[in-house]
Design a protein around this motif. Structure first.
Motif, PDB file in Angstrom:
ATOM      1  N   ILE A   7       0.842  -1.195   0.000  1.00 26.93           N
ATOM      2  CA  ILE A   7       0.000   0.000   0.000  1.00 26.93           C
ATOM      3  C   ILE A   7       0.878   1.246   0.000  1.00 26.93           C
ATOM      4  O   ILE A   7       0.667   2.174  -0.777  1.00 26.93           O
ATOM      5  N   ALA A   8       1.876   1.276   0.860  1.00 19.87           N
ATOM      6  CA  ALA A   8       2.780   2.430   0.943  1.00 19.87           C
ATOM      7  C   ALA A   8       3.494   2.649  -0.389  1.00 19.87           C
ATOM      8  O   ALA A   8       3.630   3.789  -0.845  1.00 19.87           O
ATOM      9  N   PRO A  48       5.110   1.796   8.144  1.00 20.85           N
ATOM     10  CA  PRO A  48       5.031   2.533   6.886  1.00 20.85           C
ATOM     11  C   PRO A  48       3.740   3.330   6.837  1.00 20.85           C
ATOM     12  O   PRO A  48       2.754   2.960   7.460  1.00 20.85           O
ATOM     13  N   GLN A  49       3.788   4.428   6.113  1.00 16.15           N
ATOM     14  CA  GLN A  49       2.608   5.281   6.028  1.00 16.15           C
ATOM     15  C   GLN A  49       1.508   4.552   5.271  1.00 16.15           C
ATOM     16  O   GLN A  49       1.664   4.217   4.110  1.00 16.15           O
ATOM     17  N   VAL A  50       0.418   4.301   5.954  1.00 16.83           N
ATOM     18  CA  VAL A  50      -0.743   3.673   5.320  1.00 16.83           C
ATOM     19  C   VAL A  50      -1.976   4.482   5.699  1.00 16.83           C
ATOM     20  O   VAL A  50      -2.071   5.014   6.799  1.00 16.83           O
ATOM     21  N   PRO A  51      -2.911   4.576   4.774  1.00 11.56           N
ATOM     22  CA  PRO A  51      -4.125   5.328   5.075  1.00 11.56           C
ATOM     23  C   PRO A  51      -5.033   4.563   6.022  1.00 11.56           C
ATOM     24  O   PRO A  51      -4.997   3.342   6.088  1.00 11.56           O
ATOM     25  N   VAL A  52      -5.840   5.295   6.765  1.00 14.76           N
ATOM     26  CA  VAL A  52      -6.849   4.689   7.615  1.00 14.76           C
ATOM     27  C   VAL A  52      -7.904   4.084   6.695  1.00 14.76           C
ATOM     28  O   VAL A  52      -8.343   4.722   5.735  1.00 14.76           O
ATOM     29  N   LYS A  53      -8.281   2.847   6.959  1.00 12.71           N
ATOM     30  CA  LYS A  53      -9.239   2.145   6.114  1.00 12.71           C
ATOM     31  C   LYS A  53     -10.654   2.574   6.460  1.00 12.71           C
ATOM     32  O   LYS A  53     -11.341   1.940   7.249  1.00 12.71           O
ATOM     33  N   LYS A  62      -8.142   3.954  -7.428  1.00 13.99           N
ATOM     34  CA  LYS A  62      -7.238   4.838  -8.170  1.00 13.99           C
ATOM     35  C   LYS A  62      -5.791   4.414  -7.950  1.00 13.99           C
ATOM     36  O   LYS A  62      -5.015   4.296  -8.904  1.00 13.99           O
ATOM     37  N   ARG A  63      -5.429   4.166  -6.696  1.00 19.03           N
ATOM     38  CA  ARG A  63      -4.060   3.743  -6.389  1.00 19.03           C
ATOM     39  C   ARG A  63      -3.733   2.435  -7.083  1.00 19.03           C
ATOM     40  O   ARG A  63      -2.689   2.292  -7.719  1.00 19.03           O
ATOM     41  N   TYR A  64      -4.633   1.477  -6.991  1.00 18.81           N
ATOM     42  CA  TYR A  64      -4.404   0.169  -7.588  1.00 18.81           C
ATOM     43  C   TYR A  64      -4.254   0.280  -9.107  1.00 18.81           C
ATOM     44  O   TYR A  64      -3.331  -0.285  -9.691  1.00 18.81           O
TER      45      TYR A  64
END
Length: 86
Positions: A7-8, A48-53, A62-64
């Motif tokens: 994810i990061a 690692p920086q990960v967004p809150v789900k 979009k990221r994927y």
């Protein structure tokens, strides 16, 4: 741990782009404005920086899409509009 690392990596890759979207994409804009990073009790962002789900389905998509389809072809940041992505 591996999943969070992926994810990061994806988030870091997407940050390299200047992305545009149509103003009609209200849900995407709401998600982007609500996108927050996981933090500890002191408010410091954890690694690692990960967004809150939470409410992030469009941001995940979009990221994927960008990370999956462009990572082997892009060396430098570029500008992309949603109209150009087919």
């Amino acid at each position: 741990p591996c999943y969070k690392g992926l994810i990061a990596d994806g988030v870091d890759f997407v940050k390299r782009f200047k992305l545009y979207s149509f103003h009609e994409n209200d849900d995407l804009h709401k998600e982007k404005n609500g996108y927050v990073w996981r933090s500890d009790k002191n408010g410091d962002v954890v690694e690692p920086q990960v967004p809150v789900k939470y409410n992030d389905h469009l941001m995940d998509a979009k990221r994927y899409a960008i990370h999956t389809h462009f990572k082997d072809y892009v060396d430098d940041p570029v500008e992309v509009t949603t109209a150009e992505v087919r």
